[in-house]
Write a protein that holds these residues in place. Structure first.
Motif, PDB file in Angstrom:
ATOM      1  N   ALA A 210       0.827  -1.202   0.000  1.00  0.00           N
ATOM      2  CA  ALA A 210       0.000   0.000   0.000  1.00  0.00           C
ATOM      3  C   ALA A 210       0.865   1.258   0.000  1.00  0.00           C
ATOM      4  O   ALA A 210       0.571   2.224  -0.716  1.00  0.00           O
ATOM      5  CB  ALA A 210      -0.927   0.003   1.215  1.00  0.00           C
ATOM      6  N   LYS A 211       1.936   1.239   0.788  1.00  0.00           N
ATOM      7  CA  LYS A 211       2.839   2.399   0.831  1.00  0.00           C
ATOM      8  C   LYS A 211       3.509   2.619  -0.524  1.00  0.00           C
ATOM      9  O   LYS A 211       3.615   3.762  -0.998  1.00  0.00           O
ATOM     10  CB  LYS A 211       3.896   2.226   1.912  1.00  0.00           C
ATOM     11  CG  LYS A 211       4.833   3.424   2.038  1.00  0.00           C
ATOM     12  CD  LYS A 211       5.875   3.223   3.106  1.00  0.00           C
ATOM     13  CE  LYS A 211       6.727   4.488   3.280  1.00  0.00           C
ATOM     14  NZ  LYS A 211       7.350   4.964   2.021  1.00  0.00           N
TER      15      LYS A 211
ATOM     16  N   ARG B 226       0.934   4.168  -2.811  1.00  0.00           N
ATOM     17  CA  ARG B 226       0.663   5.574  -2.442  1.00  0.00           C
ATOM     18  C   ARG B 226       1.788   6.476  -2.902  1.00  0.00           C
ATOM     19  O   ARG B 226       1.553   7.556  -3.468  1.00  0.00           O
ATOM     20  CB  ARG B 226       0.489   5.705  -0.915  1.00  0.00           C
ATOM     21  CG  ARG B 226      -0.848   5.238  -0.380  1.00  0.00           C
ATOM     22  CD  ARG B 226      -1.065   5.773   1.028  1.00  0.00           C
ATOM     23  NE  ARG B 226       0.028   5.434   1.933  1.00  0.00           N
ATOM     24  CZ  ARG B 226       0.084   4.328   2.656  1.00  0.00           C
ATOM     25  NH1 ARG B 226      -0.881   3.428   2.565  1.00  0.00           N
ATOM     26  NH2 ARG B 226       1.109   4.111   3.477  1.00  0.00           N
ATOM     27  N   ASP B 227       3.023   6.044  -2.649  1.00  0.00           N
ATOM     28  CA  ASP B 227       4.180   6.855  -3.041  1.00  0.00           C
ATOM     29  C   ASP B 227       4.250   7.009  -4.563  1.00  0.00           C
ATOM     30  O   ASP B 227       4.588   8.080  -5.074  1.00  0.00           O
ATOM     31  CB  ASP B 227       5.473   6.227  -2.520  1.00  0.00           C
ATOM     32  CG  ASP B 227       5.585   6.299  -1.005  1.00  0.00           C
ATOM     33  OD1 ASP B 227       4.818   7.054  -0.387  1.00  0.00           O
ATOM     34  OD2 ASP B 227       6.453   5.592  -0.443  1.00  0.00           O
TER      35      ASP B 227
ATOM     36  N   ARG C 286       1.720   6.942  -6.743  1.00  0.00           N
ATOM     37  CA  ARG C 286       0.679   7.853  -7.235  1.00  0.00           C
ATOM     38  C   ARG C 286       0.960   9.287  -6.815  1.00  0.00           C
ATOM     39  O   ARG C 286       0.662  10.226  -7.558  1.00  0.00           O
ATOM     40  CB  ARG C 286      -0.690   7.396  -6.736  1.00  0.00           C
ATOM     41  CG  ARG C 286      -1.075   6.013  -7.282  1.00  0.00           C
ATOM     42  CD  ARG C 286      -2.562   5.771  -7.234  1.00  0.00           C
ATOM     43  NE  ARG C 286      -3.254   6.687  -8.114  1.00  0.00           N
ATOM     44  CZ  ARG C 286      -4.262   7.466  -7.721  1.00  0.00           C
ATOM     45  NH1 ARG C 286      -4.674   7.461  -6.461  1.00  0.00           N
ATOM     46  NH2 ARG C 286      -4.846   8.269  -8.577  1.00  0.00           N
ATOM     47  N   ALA C 287       1.548   9.476  -5.640  1.00  0.00           N
ATOM     48  CA  ALA C 287       1.931  10.823  -5.217  1.00  0.00           C
ATOM     49  C   ALA C 287       2.992  11.389  -6.150  1.00  0.00           C
ATOM     50  O   ALA C 287       2.955  12.573  -6.526  1.00  0.00           O
ATOM     51  CB  ALA C 287       2.445  10.798  -3.779  1.00  0.00           C
TER      52      ALA C 287
ATOM     53  N   ASP D 169      -1.386   5.013 -13.897  1.00  0.00           N
ATOM     54  CA  ASP D 169      -2.150   5.505 -12.763  1.00  0.00           C
ATOM     55  C   ASP D 169      -3.367   4.624 -12.508  1.00  0.00           C
ATOM     56  O   ASP D 169      -3.684   4.283 -11.364  1.00  0.00           O
ATOM     57  CB  ASP D 169      -2.584   6.951 -13.020  1.00  0.00           C
ATOM     58  CG  ASP D 169      -3.024   7.658 -11.746  1.00  0.00           C
ATOM     59  OD1 ASP D 169      -2.550   7.281 -10.661  1.00  0.00           O
ATOM     60  OD2 ASP D 169      -3.849   8.584 -11.847  1.00  0.00           O
TER      61      ASP D 169
ATOM     62  N   GLN E 207      -4.428  -0.635  -5.659  1.00  0.00           N
ATOM     63  CA  GLN E 207      -4.737   0.016  -4.390  1.00  0.00           C
ATOM     64  C   GLN E 207      -6.077  -0.456  -3.829  1.00  0.00           C
ATOM     65  O   GLN E 207      -6.221  -0.632  -2.616  1.00  0.00           O
ATOM     66  CB  GLN E 207      -4.774   1.544  -4.573  1.00  0.00           C
ATOM     67  CG  GLN E 207      -3.435   2.229  -4.386  1.00  0.00           C
ATOM     68  CD  GLN E 207      -3.585   3.730  -4.319  1.00  0.00           C
ATOM     69  OE1 GLN E 207      -4.283   4.334  -5.127  1.00  0.00           O
ATOM     70  NE2 GLN E 207      -2.935   4.338  -3.353  1.00  0.00           N
TER      71      GLN E 207
ATOM     72  N   ALA F 182      -6.374  -2.256  -0.233  1.00  0.00           N
ATOM     73  CA  ALA F 182      -7.206  -1.595   0.780  1.00  0.00           C
ATOM     74  C   ALA F 182      -8.250  -2.563   1.329  1.00  0.00           C
ATOM     75  O   ALA F 182      -8.523  -2.589   2.539  1.00  0.00           O
ATOM     76  CB  ALA F 182      -7.892  -0.369   0.180  1.00  0.00           C
TER      77      ALA F 182
ATOM     78  N   ALA G 124     -10.412   4.086   2.674  1.00  0.00           N
ATOM     79  CA  ALA G 124      -9.477   4.121   1.543  1.00  0.00           C
ATOM     80  C   ALA G 124     -10.037   3.352   0.360  1.00  0.00           C
ATOM     81  O   ALA G 124      -9.897   3.778  -0.798  1.00  0.00           O
ATOM     82  CB  ALA G 124      -8.128   3.531   1.958  1.00  0.00           C
TER      83      ALA G 124
ATOM     84  N   THR H  42     -10.783   5.026  -3.243  1.00  0.00           N
ATOM     85  CA  THR H  42     -10.056   4.475  -4.392  1.00  0.00           C
ATOM     86  C   THR H  42     -11.013   3.991  -5.468  1.00  0.00           C
ATOM     87  O   THR H  42     -10.819   4.265  -6.656  1.00  0.00           O
ATOM     88  CB  THR H  42      -9.153   3.310  -3.937  1.00  0.00           C
ATOM     89  OG1 THR H  42      -8.226   3.787  -2.961  1.00  0.00           O
ATOM     90  CG2 THR H  42      -8.374   2.742  -5.117  1.00  0.00           C
TER      91      THR H  42
END
Length: 219
Positions: A144-145, A148-149, A151-152, A165, A172, A176, A184, A188
């Motif tokens: 998950a991290k 997230r990183d 997509r950020a 994406d 994700q 989740a 989340a 999502t």
């Protein structure tokens, strides 16, 4: 010629001209194991600048040398050694991830794949592959991290691949749900639905409704 170069290299493994010529001869004759060894010698004795490329070639040749698990495990050893030596490149990361996913790995291999050093050097699709491998091992929080990183990072770019994406969003949503992170998951899936139409979008929104029911029931 192949026997001659094999003999020369057994006596002088650092001989650059012999290494180059042996590589050509072994490649022409399809001697994949010998060719992989030559690439390994070139990585060790050919200078730091090209070491990562030679190690990548050595590992890829091992992967292609046969269809058994042994070849994949041998390739994995080369990829692992390359990463441990600091050759953290997208190609080596993807190869290591691929072999770990196919034949499994050690606990420290999964630790390495989830490290910031690897995630910062990996390509976007490489991170998707890493997340997928981590999820197969139940390391969902680390997956998950990573997502997230990723997509950020994508949001900071002026242009990026929408396909990448959307693929990250799909993973994700899965992770989740595995983590029972209903807020989340809902966020999502709602975003994920915006990239689809018709029946596919309806199916995703149905999952949103189910997630809301579970979230309300759990509160």
């Amino acid at each position: 010629a192949a026997r001659l170069y094999a003999r020369v290299l057994s006596l002088q493994p650092r001989h650059r001209y012999a290494l180059g010529r042996a590589r050509d001869v072994f490649a022409e004759l399809g001697m994949m194991n010998a060719l992989s060894e030559v690439e390994g010698h070139l990585a060790e004795h050919g200078g730091e600048a090209n070491a990562a490329d030679h190690l990548l070639q050595a590992a890829r040749i091992r992967e292609l040398a046969g269809d058994g698990i042994g070849c994949l495990q041998e390739a994995q050893v080369i990829y692992r050694s390359a990463l441990s030596a600091g050759h953290v490149t997208p190609g080596i990361i993807e190869g290591f991830t691929r072999t770990v996913g196919m034949v499994g790995g050690r606990d420290e291999d999964y630790d390495l794949l989830s490290s910031s050093e690897v995630s910062e050097a990996a390509s976007g699709y490489g991170i998707l592959a890493i997340a997928d491998v981590l999820m197969t091992q139940g390391r969902n929080e680390e997956a998950a991290k990573a997502l997230r990183d990723l997509r950020a990072d994508l949001r900071t770019r002026e242009t990026h691949s929408e396909d990448l994406d959307v693929a990250a969003l799909g993973l994700q949503s899965i992770v989740a749900e595995r983590l029972f992170d209903w807020p989340a998951l809902i966020d999502t899936l709602e975003e994920f639905s915006g990239h689809h139409h018709g029946v596919e979008r309806a199916a995703i929104l149905a999952r949103v409704g189910s997630a809301w029911e579970v979230r309300i029931g759990a509160s």
